[in-house]
Every structure is written in structure tokens, then in C-alpha cells.
Design an enzyme around this catalytic site. Structure first.
Site, short mmCIF file in Angstrom:
data_model
loop_
_atom_site.label_atom_id
_atom_site.label_comp_id
_atom_site.label_asym_id
_atom_site.label_seq_id
_atom_site.Cartn_x
_atom_site.Cartn_y
_atom_site.Cartn_z
N ASP A 12 -20.54 -9.69 -20.30
CA ASP A 12 -21.00 -10.03 -18.97
C ASP A 12 -22.59 -10.17 -18.71
O ASP A 12 -22.91 -11.25 -18.05
CB ASP A 12 -20.74 -8.57 -18.16
CG ASP A 12 -19.32 -8.10 -18.22
OD1 ASP A 12 -18.40 -8.85 -18.67
OD2 ASP A 12 -19.03 -6.88 -17.87
N HIS A 56 7.96 -7.23 -4.21
CA HIS A 56 6.55 -7.73 -4.69
C HIS A 56 6.60 -9.13 -5.38
O HIS A 56 6.96 -9.16 -6.73
CB HIS A 56 6.19 -6.76 -5.57
CG HIS A 56 5.58 -5.41 -4.90
ND1 HIS A 56 4.43 -5.19 -4.10
CD2 HIS A 56 6.23 -4.42 -4.48
CE1 HIS A 56 4.39 -4.19 -3.53
NE2 HIS A 56 5.46 -3.74 -3.64
N LYS A 65 -12.57 -10.23 -16.23
CA LYS A 65 -13.07 -10.13 -17.39
C LYS A 65 -12.66 -11.57 -18.18
O LYS A 65 -13.36 -12.17 -18.66
CB LYS A 65 -12.57 -8.92 -17.90
CG LYS A 65 -13.23 -8.79 -19.62
CD LYS A 65 -14.86 -8.17 -19.21
CE LYS A 65 -15.37 -7.47 -20.49
NZ LYS A 65 -16.42 -6.68 -19.95
N GLU A 121 4.02 -10.64 -6.74
CA GLU A 121 2.83 -10.79 -7.53
C GLU A 121 3.36 -10.34 -9.09
O GLU A 121 2.83 -10.33 -10.14
CB GLU A 121 1.87 -10.11 -6.86
CG GLU A 121 1.79 -8.70 -6.98
CD GLU A 121 2.53 -8.26 -5.73
OE1 GLU A 121 3.42 -8.98 -5.11
OE2 GLU A 121 2.38 -7.06 -5.06
N GLY A 166 0.88 -1.15 0.03
CA GLY A 166 0.08 -0.02 -0.06
C GLY A 166 1.05 1.29 0.02
O GLY A 166 1.98 1.09 0.33
N CYS A 205 5.23 -6.09 1.28
CA CYS A 205 5.73 -4.54 1.38
C CYS A 205 5.06 -3.77 2.62
O CYS A 205 5.20 -4.25 3.92
CB CYS A 205 5.19 -3.96 0.22
SG CYS A 205 6.10 -2.47 -0.11
N TYR A 206 4.01 -2.94 2.37
CA TYR A 206 3.34 -2.23 3.58
C TYR A 206 2.69 -3.38 4.49
O TYR A 206 2.87 -3.22 5.80
CB TYR A 206 2.07 -1.37 3.04
CG TYR A 206 1.45 -0.85 4.23
CD1 TYR A 206 1.75 0.37 4.71
CD2 TYR A 206 0.25 -1.26 4.47
CE1 TYR A 206 1.03 0.93 6.00
CE2 TYR A 206 -0.63 -0.90 5.82
CZ TYR A 206 -0.15 0.12 6.33
OH TYR A 206 -0.71 0.99 7.23
#
Ligand code: XMP
Length: 509
Positions: free
Chosen positions: A223, A165, A365, A167, A51, A78-79
Site C-alpha cells: 500500500d 442476491h 487490495k 452479487e 442487511g 434483499c433488505y
């Protein structure tokens, strides 16, 4: 299931993506989630996202530190790591300088989270504050040149922290690290697939809706189409779709939709032809926001009137996707300021006392597309470009008339055909024409003409938040222009829009 606590990182959706790619279901929740709610979700593990805040800021997001005593493995990123260290008695220093970019990670303990990870590997850093001292029982498991505590662990309590990170793709071993967390530490099993999701969701919808009737506003977009097929699989005839033909649609839209959904899939659809109503309400209106408001309001009215004709309706299905859910839940930023008003049937549930059913609310999506495919929906519907609710009305600059709609529809059909024939449809986010309120002089045969100008817009984008104008091949642009001017009476000039978003938007109105 893995729970991600959202501390506001731009990467939090990426964390969820990575976990799901490993076939483990994952949900993102805000930091103020109660410990009761956490336990009810029965997560196998918890990831605290990064964050932008510093834990020493008054308003920095915090979650109940009891989280660390639930016996559930926690990975702080991280945060998220700094929050954990601070909450458990360690300390964090504020640094003036941000560390941003690649760093070489030296792994000290190649077990647990780092099992099978090379002793030296690249990682992606993006932080200001750093860990100064660790809480009791924690040890340093990796470091970089600038960050002595790049990773920490309290193996016994299964608490882990990463300053970098895992990710993002810039951390090549990131996926392996997350894999270790999910499978070695949390004991997850890779069983979450779209097939299992479809099966479970069908049962859940069936259980919720029972014998009542459920409504859906079918637009033909990805959708609502996937929602229709999924809900239909669950409750069959108890689903009624309402399709409002507002007269502002593309060529053959209602016809194609009828063929695909009513005739092939036997989904019950009520077609409401309301074109005249919309056109007369739009008469003389050229202000974009006014157009949007009129169309939005009328749509609601027409939809509601049709809905009231159906007996025993208790539910309304909607194709809300996960990014919308996260955006509305997020404690940070909140819904961004309204740049253009979007219309939907948002007000209807309260007005008609309907309960919302949103089976796609945890999907991204591309997952919706995979689901649609699994449910037997043809590619034509799964890979459609987005089409705005106010339709062609916001692609006709100035006032909307039957004649101008007919011109734009013909231009649109040619553009669509050519983009598909060139094999570019899937590569573009959108391509569409805009009819300008200008006329220009031309020459056709020996005749002087004074006719309309059509602008072509084609963009590439990942999520419509930003977009780049597409570098369409000149040969293709030439063919499109040629065909439009030759085949559509009323257009004698074609121009190409070379603006990106921001500062322009994708649509012109
Ligand atoms: P802009 O023009 O804001 O568009 O860059 C971003 C994306 O949203 C679509 N769009 C809409 N979709 N109702 C919709 O359902 C609307 O009122 C609407 N306005 C814009 C647009 O086509 C693009 O994909």
C-alpha cells in the site's frame, strides 16, 4: 458512478466489486447520507444493499425516502428491496423461518433487469422477511416456490427490487442482471479502468498539493509503495518519503528499498536509522502489548522529528484502502474491539496540522496491485506478504536482543528463499518464523547442544480476518528444517504451527 447504500450486508463489498468488474466506478456510503450529498455525487444509479435487520425493528437502518424521487434508478437487494417497498406504501411480513440457500427463480418479465435471462434460473436466497403487498405501480417480475415476490419493478420510475442476491457467485445470472441495471437502465458506460483511475488520481493529487511538500511514511509494503509511486508521478520532487529503520526489519530491507525506490524510480527518501533507539527501549520487555506500545510510540516520535526537518510540508499521504474506510464509516458493528494494538502515524496530521491525502481510499487490495503494475512497480513489491509494523520484535517471543534478532533474520531469509523456490510465495498469505523463548537439547556431530527452537508459520487467507494453516509439502518442510538447523547457529529444532485463525491469530504476539 454507482452509489451503494450500505444497510450492513456481509455482501456489500461484493456488490461494489461486481460493479467495478464491469468497469463502472462505485462507492459505498452509509444510509444516513443526505440527499444533497447524493446529488453532489451525480450517481447514474443507486443500489440499496441487503442487511441483517428487519424493517420493523426500531433500530433498523433507514435512508431518506426522498431517494426514490430523485429520478435516479434504484435497485434494492434483499433488505434494500424491503426498505423500498415499505417506504413506498407496500408491506413486508415478518417470517419466523429464514430462507437460506439456492432457489429456482421463475422470471415473469424477461425485459429490463431480466433482459436476456432464461425463464428459469438459479438464485441465492438469504432472508427472513418477505414482501406481502407491493406499492402502487409495482409489479412482480419473478418468483420462487417460497417467495412469490422474488423480484419487482416499477419500470416507469426505474425502481427495481430483488429478494435474492445477484452479487454472489451462487446466482449464475447475477452478473448479467447487474449488467442490465448498469448499462440498460442507468445508461452507464464501461470506462472505469486502472489506467483511467491513475490518470484522474494523478491530476487530482497535483491539484490538491500544488507547490507544497507532501510526506509519506514508506514501509515497503504494497500500500505505501503504490501510494509513493502514484504521488511521485503527480508531484515529483515535492514528495519526500520517510523510511524508519527500527532495527526490527528483515534482512536487507533498507538496502532493497533504496535500490528500488531511490535509485530506480528517483523517489526522494530520507532513511532514518533508529535501530539502537528501539532496541534500548525494548530492553528487558517481554509483554507483547508493551512491545507494541513502545514501538508505536517511538515510531511516531522518530517520524515526527524527521518530518519537522522538512520545510513547507502541508500534506501527509497514506495508503489507506477501501475496506478500512468502509469499516470506519459503517453504521453497524463499528470498529471491532482491539485485539492487538496496531501502530501508524494516525495522530500526526492533527499534531503537525497536515492534510491527509489518501489516493487509494476507494480501492480494494487487488485493484491496488493492478494499479502498482500499471505504474511500473516490480512484482517483488506488488506481491509482498504483509509485514507487521512492530516487525521482528513480535516474532521473538520474550525479550528482544541484537543476538536473537540476528538469529531470526537468518531463519527468515532461508524460509523466504525456500517458499519462493517452491513457487508457493503467491499462494500463501504469509510465511514467517517465530523464535521461541525455549531451548531444547540436540546433538550435532558428537556434541550435545542446548539451543533455540524456531517455529514456522505459513497461512492461507483472503483478508487476514480468518486464516488456515498451510498444508506445506512434507518434503519442503524437511528441507526448510534441515537448512535452518544446519545454517543458523543457535537453532537446533524447528517446529511447524498447525493452528488456524480463529481461534489463534496469525502472528504469535
Ligand atoms: P493477526 O496476528 O491479528 O494478524 O491475525 C492479522 C494480519 O495483520 C498483520 N499485523 C499487523 N500489521 N501492524 C501491521 O501493519 C501491526 O501491528 C500488525 N499486527 C499484525 C499480520 O501480519 C497479519 O497479516
Amino acid at each position: 458512478m454507482i452509489l451503494v447504500i450500505d444497510f450492513g450486508s456481509q455482501y456489500n463489498q461484493l456488490i461494489a466489486r461486481r460493479v467495478r468488474e464491469l468497469h463502472v466506478f462505485c462507492r459505498i456510503e452509509p444510509p444516513d447520507i443526505s440527499m444533497d450529498a447524493v446529488q453532489k455525487l451525480h450517481p447514474r444509479g443507486i443500489i440499496l444493499s441487503g442487511g441483517p435487520s428487519s424493517i420493523y425493528e426500531k433500530k433498523s437502518p433507514k435512508t431518506d425516502p426522498a431517494l426514490f424521487s430523485l429520478g435516479i434508478p434504484v435497485l434494492g437487494i434483499c433488505y434494500g428491496m424491503q426498505f423500498m417497498v415499505h417506504a413506498l406504501g407496500g408491506s413486508v411480513t415478518r417470517s419466523e423461518k429464514r430462507e437460506y440457500g439456492y432457489a429456482t427463480l421463475k422470471v415473469k418479465k424477461r425485459t429490463g433487469l431480466f433482459s436476456g435471462i432464461p425463464g428459469k434460473t438459479q438464485c441465492w436466497m438469504s432472508h427472513g422477511d418477505s414482501i406481502q403487498s407491493l406499492p402502487p405501480g409495482f409489479e412482480v417480475t419473478a418468483s420462487t416456490e417460497n417467495t412469490p415476490v422474488a423480484a419487482t419493478a416499477q419500470a416507469e420510475r426505474k425502481l427495481f427490487g430483488l429478494q435474492f442476491h445477484p452479487e454472489v457467485h451462487h446466482t449464475p445470472q447475477g452478473k448479467k442482471i447487474l449488467k442490465n441495471f448498469l448499462f440498460k437502465i442507468c445508461g452507464c458506460k464501461p470506462t472505469w479502468t486502472m489506467t483511467s483511475f491513475a490518470r484522474e488520481m494523478t491530476q487530482e493529487i497535483r491539484k490538491t498539493v500544488g507547490d507544497a511538500k507532501i510526506l509519506l511514511g514508506l514501509s515497503g509494503g504494497v500500500d505505501s509503495s503504490v501510494t509513493a509511486v502514484l504521488v511521485h508521478r503527480a508531484v515529483g520532487e515535492n514528495l519526500t518519503c520517510i523510511f524508519v529503520d527500527n532495527g526490527l526489519l528483515r534482512k536487507d530491507e533498507a538496502k532493497n528499498l533504496k535500490k528500488a525506490f531511490s535509485e530506480h524510480m528517483h523517489i526522494r527518501i530520507r532513511f532514518v536509522r533508529a535501530g539502537r533507539k528501539f532496541l534500548s527501549a525494548l530492553k528487558g520487555v517481554s509483554d507483547p502489548e508493551k512491545k507494541r506500545k513502545i514501538i508505536g510510540r517511538l515510531f511516531m516520535e522518530v517520524f515526527e522529528a524527521e518530518a519537522r526537518k522538512i520545510q513547507n510540508v502541508k500534506f501527509l499521504a497514506q495508503g489507506t484502502l477501501y475496506p478500512d474506510v468502509i469499516e470506519s464509516l459503517s453504521a453497524f458493528g463499528g470498529p471491532s474491539s482491539v485485539i492487538k494494538s496496531h501502530h501508524n502515524v494516525g495522530g500526526l496530521p492533527r499534531k503537525m496540522k497536515l492534510k491527509l491525502v489518501e489516493p487509494l481510499r476507494y480501492l480494494f487490495k487487488d485493484e491496488v496491485r493492478v494499479l502498482g503494475k500499471k505504474l511500473g512497480l516490480a512484482d517483488e513489491w506488488i506481491w509482498r506478504h504483509p509485514f507487521p509494523g512492530p516487525g521482528l520484535a513480535i516474532r521473538i517471543i520474550g525479550t528482544v536482543t541484537r543476538n536473537r534478532l540476528s538469529i531470526l533474520r537468518r531463519v527468515d531469509a532461508i524460509l523466504d528463499e525456500e517458499i519462493r523456490a517452491a513457487g508457493l510465495y503467491k499462494k500463501l498469505w504469509q510465511s514467517f518464523p517465530v523464535l521461541l523463548p525455549l531451548k531444547s537439547v540436540g546433538i550435532m556431530g558428537d556434541q550435545r547442544t542446548y539451543e533455540n527452537i524456531a517455529a514456522i508459520r505459513a497461512v492461507t487467507s483472503k483478508d487476514a480476518m480468518t486464516a488456515d494453516w498451510a498444508r506445506l509439502p512434507h518434503v519442503l518442510l524437511g528441507r526448510i528444517s534441515n537448512r535452518i538447523i544446519n545454517e543458523v547457529r543457535g537453532v537446533n529444532r524447528v517446529v511447524y504451527d498447525i493452528s488456524s485463525k480463529p481461534p489463534s491469530t496469525i502472528e504469535w504476539e
